[in-house]
Design an enzyme around this catalytic site. Structure first.
Site, mmCIF file in Angstrom:
data_model
loop_
_atom_site.group_PDB
_atom_site.id
_atom_site.type_symbol
_atom_site.label_atom_id
_atom_site.label_comp_id
_atom_site.label_asym_id
_atom_site.label_seq_id
_atom_site.Cartn_x
_atom_site.Cartn_y
_atom_site.Cartn_z
ATOM 1 N N GLU A 168 0.823 -1.213 0.000
ATOM 2 C CA GLU A 168 0.000 0.000 0.000
ATOM 3 C C GLU A 168 0.862 1.270 0.000
ATOM 4 O OE1 GLU A 168 -2.989 -0.186 3.038
ATOM 5 O OE2 GLU A 168 -3.824 -2.044 2.269
ATOM 6 N N GLU A 366 -4.850 -8.932 0.661
ATOM 7 C CA GLU A 366 -5.494 -8.697 1.960
ATOM 8 C C GLU A 366 -6.986 -8.518 1.771
ATOM 9 O OE1 GLU A 366 -4.070 -5.559 4.547
ATOM 10 O OE2 GLU A 366 -1.992 -5.965 3.961
HETATM 11 C C1 BG6 Z 1 -4.204 -2.781 5.402
HETATM 12 C C2 BG6 Z 1 -2.765 -2.766 5.863
HETATM 13 O O1 BG6 Z 1 -4.537 -1.585 4.797
HETATM 14 O O2 BG6 Z 1 -5.189 -2.875 6.359
HETATM 15 C C3 BG6 Z 1 -2.532 -3.467 7.190
HETATM 16 O O3 BG6 Z 1 -1.903 -3.310 4.892
HETATM 17 C C4 BG6 Z 1 -3.648 -3.141 8.156
HETATM 18 O O4 BG6 Z 1 -1.255 -3.107 7.656
HETATM 19 C C5 BG6 Z 1 -4.968 -3.606 7.545
HETATM 20 O O5 BG6 Z 1 -3.469 -3.676 9.433
HETATM 21 C C6 BG6 Z 1 -6.195 -3.428 8.403
HETATM 22 O O6 BG6 Z 1 -6.348 -2.102 8.791
HETATM 23 P P1 BG6 Z 1 -6.454 -1.705 10.333
HETATM 24 O O7 BG6 Z 1 -6.225 -0.247 10.377
HETATM 25 O O8 BG6 Z 1 -7.831 -2.076 10.747
HETATM 26 O O9 BG6 Z 1 -5.401 -2.497 11.019
#
Ligand code: BG6
Length: 472
Positions: A168, A366
């Site tokens: 990202e 992800e």
């Molecule tokens: C993604 C990132 O955008 O979202 C992760 O690559 C992150 O590092 C994940 O943990 C979830 O977002 P958050 O803010 O709920 O942890």
């Protein structure tokens, strides 16, 4: 409904170095940007949890690998912590202890039948480079990153066959310099664009180095495009969506996949005085070194409409001049995280890539559901019964597999995250893992119900998903 999962379709899980490792063995001067932020503004991090201990993966990685083996996981992505990889970033003196940890982790994964995927930067920019060169504002940092990439490939390229240059790459500067909601609270749109550009250039340089090394694997970048939906079919709302897509999605997709920036984006950057002034040599490097494949992180849709109010000319330029966020009445929400749930993004993003980026190979790197108060779902044996997560994954996978059936070149789905982990502000509040982490000194691990379900998905390759599911 039962859906067959193609034999070679990857079902994996992801995490990152800084969100799991902890500071065990970390030396003075090895802070990353995230570590510095945590030290500067600990109050922002939920209950003070942050990278200091995280899940103590440094000491406990073998426990996690054993759990991966137990649920038959085949692919795992994490990152190398750039800030910990060197003791001297300018003279490229490797921290041999940390480098050995990465090597041992890779070996442990392979021994357990888990294919490692490594990312070179998941926000772990060394604070030293931030302080000395203003981070990605500087071409010197691009050069030092390329050398770091070279060393990482030389050390692990024999065993690691899937590489990512960044996770990202747009996020840090968007939060810090565009929206200025995070430390160091400096609003600077030109810097935002320059950081975007330098990460594109750094990716191209790393791709060139990787290809020249003939490591027999492939290299890409993990992007977080937001599938953008206009409020209506009006020309004005459609234009707002196009502008959002241009500034936040195509700003990486076009140069990384097609090797060139969209002309319209260049013109807008010039008009708003945020142009990044590339040299012809740099543009040639970008053109000749596009990525082999992409990782795509998908969590929620982006809904926009045409702006209703005139832009305040006293404000520094922000792409928001061209759109306004649209709040869809009645949308399904993951209220713990405040994110809309709209599984159709998986299908729509797959078609977007198929139609606009010559169906480049990619995988969902992800997707997942952060949920608060999971201890309320623990059964008498202590296992978290996270049916909501099973529903969430099922619905997203259902749309993804439909896209694959319709010709999308998507190779797999990697859940965020393998274990619960820390993240800014959210810290351990919202849990994402298949594996629960207790916040005791030992950071005790236990498999959630979703982990056993994931195992059956991997083994049986059948997804059972209802057409409609209501999220609670
Ligand atoms: C993604 C990132 O955008 O979202 C992760 O690559 C992150 O590092 C994940 O943990 C979830 O977002 P958050 O803010 O709920 O942890």
């Amino acid at each position: 409904m039962k859906i067959a999962i193609p034999e070679n379709f990857i079902i994996g899980a992801a995490s990152s170095a800084w969100q799991t490792e902890g500071w065990h063995g970390k030396k003075d001067g090895q802070d990353s940007f995230l570590d510095s932020w945590y030290k500067e503004e600990t109050f922002v991090w939920h209950n003070g949890y942050g990278p200091a201990v995280a899940t103590n993966f440094m000491e406990k990685y073998q426990d996690d690998v054993d759990l991966m083996k137990e649920i038959h996981l085949t692919h795992y992505r994490t990152s190398i912590n750039w800030a910990r990889f060197f003791t001297d970033y300018e003279n490229l003196v490797v921290d041999e202890e940390y480098a050995q940890h990465i090597s041992d982790m890779v070996d442990a994964l392979l021994a357990a039948g888990v294919e490692p995927m490594l990312c070179l930067e998941h926000y772990e920019l060394p604070s030293y480079l931030m302080e000395k060169y203003d981070g990605w504002s500087s071409k010197k940092v691009v050069e030092l990153y390329a050398e770091y990439a070279r060393i990482a490939f030389e050390r692990y390229g024999d065993r690691v066959k899937h590489w990512f240059t960044f996770n990202e790459p747009i996020v840090v500067q968007t939060r810090c310099y565009l929206d200025a909601v995070r430390w160091p609270h400096e609003q600077n749109t030109k810097k935002w664009m320059l950081w975007n550009y330098h990460k594109v250039l750094a990716t191209a340089k790393a791709v060139a180095i990787y290809h020249a090394g003939n490591y027999g694997g492939r290299i890409g970048c993990v992007l977080n495009p937001e599938m953008v939906y206009p409020r209506s079919n009006s020309a004005e709302d459609q234009k707002a969506a196009e502008m959002y897509d241009l500034f936040f999605n195509r700003v990486y997709f076009d140069p990384m996949v097609n090797g060139v920036y969209p002309q319209k984006l260049i013109e807008l950057c010039q008009e708003h005085e945020i142009y990044f002034d590339p040299t012809p040599e740099e543009l040639a490097i970008i053109k000749e070194n596009t990525v082999d494949f992409l990782g795509v992180n998908q969590y929620y849709p982006k809904r926009v409409r045409a702006p209703r109010y005139q832009w305040n000319p006293e404000m520094p330029f922000h792409p928001e001049m061209y759109y306004e966020v649209f709040d869809l009445p009645g949308k399904k929400m993951n209220n713990s995280r405040g994110w809309e749930i709209y599984p159709q993004i998986m299908y729509d993003m797959a078609m977007y890539l198929k139609n606009n980026y010559h169906n480049i190979p990619w995988l969902v790197t992800e997707n997942g559901m952060g949920r608060e108060n999971e201890e309320n779902y623990q059964n008498e044996q202590g296992m978290v019964e996270d049916d909501y997560r099973i529903d969430f994954i099922s619905q997203h996978l259902r749309y993804l597999l439909k896209a694959v059936a319709d010709g999308a070149n998507c190779e797999g789905y990697m859940l965020w995250a393998f274990t619960d982990c820390v993240s800014p502000m959210n810290a351990f509040k919202n849990r994402y893992g298949l594996v629960r982490i207790e916040l005791n000194e030992e950071r005790t691990r236990s498999l959630k119900k979703s982990a056993y379900w994931y195992r059956s998905l991997i083994d049986d390759r059948i997804l059972e998903a209802e057409e409609e599911k209501l999220y609670r």
